[in-house]
Design a protein around this motif. Structure first.
Motif, PDB file in Angstrom:
ATOM      1  N   ARG A  20       0.835  -1.208   0.000  1.00 55.53           N
ATOM      2  CA  ARG A  20       0.000   0.000   0.000  1.00 55.53           C
ATOM      3  C   ARG A  20       0.868   1.256   0.000  1.00 55.53           C
ATOM      4  O   ARG A  20       0.551   2.241  -0.674  1.00 55.53           O
ATOM      5  CB  ARG A  20      -0.982  -0.030   1.162  1.00 55.53           C
ATOM      6  CG  ARG A  20      -2.060  -1.091   0.964  1.00 55.53           C
ATOM      7  CD  ARG A  20      -3.198  -0.952   1.947  1.00 55.53           C
ATOM      8  NE  ARG A  20      -2.834  -1.299   3.295  1.00 55.53           N
ATOM      9  CZ  ARG A  20      -2.955  -2.505   3.834  1.00 55.53           C
ATOM     10  NH1 ARG A  20      -3.442  -3.520   3.117  1.00 55.53           N
ATOM     11  NH2 ARG A  20      -2.618  -2.728   5.086  1.00 55.53           N
ATOM     12  N   LEU A  21       1.978   1.230   0.730  1.00 54.62           N
ATOM     13  CA  LEU A  21       2.901   2.362   0.719  1.00 54.62           C
ATOM     14  C   LEU A  21       3.447   2.575  -0.690  1.00 54.62           C
ATOM     15  O   LEU A  21       3.531   3.709  -1.169  1.00 54.62           O
ATOM     16  CB  LEU A  21       4.038   2.117   1.717  1.00 54.62           C
ATOM     17  CG  LEU A  21       5.088   3.211   1.839  1.00 54.62           C
ATOM     18  CD1 LEU A  21       4.466   4.543   2.231  1.00 54.62           C
ATOM     19  CD2 LEU A  21       6.137   2.800   2.863  1.00 54.62           C
ATOM     20  N   ALA A  22       3.771   1.499  -1.378  1.00 52.18           N
ATOM     21  CA  ALA A  22       4.266   1.603  -2.755  1.00 52.18           C
ATOM     22  C   ALA A  22       3.192   2.171  -3.683  1.00 52.18           C
ATOM     23  O   ALA A  22       3.477   3.044  -4.503  1.00 52.18           O
ATOM     24  CB  ALA A  22       4.732   0.238  -3.252  1.00 52.18           C
ATOM     25  N   ILE A  23       1.962   1.702  -3.539  1.00 55.61           N
ATOM     26  CA  ILE A  23       0.856   2.209  -4.370  1.00 55.61           C
ATOM     27  C   ILE A  23       0.683   3.701  -4.140  1.00 55.61           C
ATOM     28  O   ILE A  23       0.608   4.493  -5.094  1.00 55.61           O
ATOM     29  CB  ILE A  23      -0.459   1.460  -4.052  1.00 55.61           C
ATOM     30  CG1 ILE A  23      -0.382   0.012  -4.526  1.00 55.61           C
ATOM     31  CG2 ILE A  23      -1.658   2.176  -4.681  1.00 55.61           C
ATOM     32  CD1 ILE A  23      -1.481  -0.887  -3.957  1.00 55.61           C
ATOM     33  N   LEU A  24       0.624   4.115  -2.872  1.00 58.74           N
ATOM     34  CA  LEU A  24       0.425   5.525  -2.552  1.00 58.74           C
ATOM     35  C   LEU A  24       1.592   6.379  -3.029  1.00 58.74           C
ATOM     36  O   LEU A  24       1.392   7.510  -3.494  1.00 58.74           O
ATOM     37  CB  LEU A  24       0.205   5.700  -1.047  1.00 58.74           C
ATOM     38  CG  LEU A  24      -1.091   5.105  -0.509  1.00 58.74           C
ATOM     39  CD1 LEU A  24      -1.098   5.134   1.015  1.00 58.74           C
ATOM     40  CD2 LEU A  24      -2.303   5.820  -1.072  1.00 58.74           C
ATOM     41  N   THR A  25       2.796   5.849  -2.944  1.00 55.09           N
ATOM     42  CA  THR A  25       3.971   6.592  -3.393  1.00 55.09           C
ATOM     43  C   THR A  25       3.920   6.811  -4.902  1.00 55.09           C
ATOM     44  O   THR A  25       4.186   7.914  -5.383  1.00 55.09           O
ATOM     45  CB  THR A  25       5.257   5.855  -2.981  1.00 55.09           C
ATOM     46  OG1 THR A  25       5.280   5.757  -1.542  1.00 55.09           O
ATOM     47  CG2 THR A  25       6.499   6.573  -3.463  1.00 55.09           C
ATOM     48  N   VAL A  26       3.568   5.780  -5.649  1.00 55.48           N
ATOM     49  CA  VAL A  26       3.432   5.939  -7.101  1.00 55.48           C
ATOM     50  C   VAL A  26       2.335   6.954  -7.415  1.00 55.48           C
ATOM     51  O   VAL A  26       2.532   7.874  -8.209  1.00 55.48           O
ATOM     52  CB  VAL A  26       3.135   4.587  -7.798  1.00 55.48           C
ATOM     53  CG1 VAL A  26       2.717   4.793  -9.254  1.00 55.48           C
ATOM     54  CG2 VAL A  26       4.334   3.667  -7.716  1.00 55.48           C
ATOM     55  N   LEU A  27       1.181   6.810  -6.762  1.00 56.86           N
ATOM     56  CA  LEU A  27       0.065   7.708  -7.041  1.00 56.86           C
ATOM     57  C   LEU A  27       0.360   9.155  -6.641  1.00 56.86           C
ATOM     58  O   LEU A  27      -0.189  10.086  -7.229  1.00 56.86           O
ATOM     59  CB  LEU A  27      -1.213   7.219  -6.358  1.00 56.86           C
ATOM     60  CG  LEU A  27      -1.799   5.930  -6.916  1.00 56.86           C
ATOM     61  CD1 LEU A  27      -3.016   5.506  -6.107  1.00 56.86           C
ATOM     62  CD2 LEU A  27      -2.162   6.079  -8.395  1.00 56.86           C
TER      63      LEU A  27
END
Length: 108
Positions: A20-27
């Motif tokens: 989820r941290l990776a998803i939010l960072t990309v977004l």
């Protein structure tokens, strides 16, 4: 440990989960991203990415939009203003923790 000391170390577990941290960072770096882009960028399976996006959407951190391009379905995700605030606060908290860790004598 006192309540204020615990707060100094607290992380939002919803955001801190690695995928989820990776998803939010990309977004956080784009206006929005389609599902296939996120899947390829993060190396997640369809089900795993879908599950994490649903949790983030339920928490109000991302908005999911399903559209059609011609006859092909397209799912995209974008951060909400709450999501932008949440990911920024998370990175700030991690930076505070890093600063504590590098202070001589921080831990006795």
């Amino acid at each position: 440990m006192s309540g204020s000391e615990e707060a100094a170390f607290a992380l939002d577990r919803l955001i801190h989960e690695p995928n989820r941290l990776a998803i939010l960072t990309v977004l956080a770096s784009v206006k929005d991203a389609d599902f296939v882009f996120l899947q390829r960028a993060l190396g997640l399976t369809n089900g795993n990415l879908s599950s994490h996006l649903t949790k983030l959407e339920d928490a109000g951190l991302v908005v999911i939009e399903k559209t059609f391009v011609g006859k092909k379905p397209r799912t995209s995700a974008a951060l909400t203003s709450e999501g932008r605030t949440g990911i920024a606060a998370h990175w700030e908290q991690l930076e505070r923790l890093r600063a504590i860790a590098v202070q001589p004598g921080s831990f006795g």
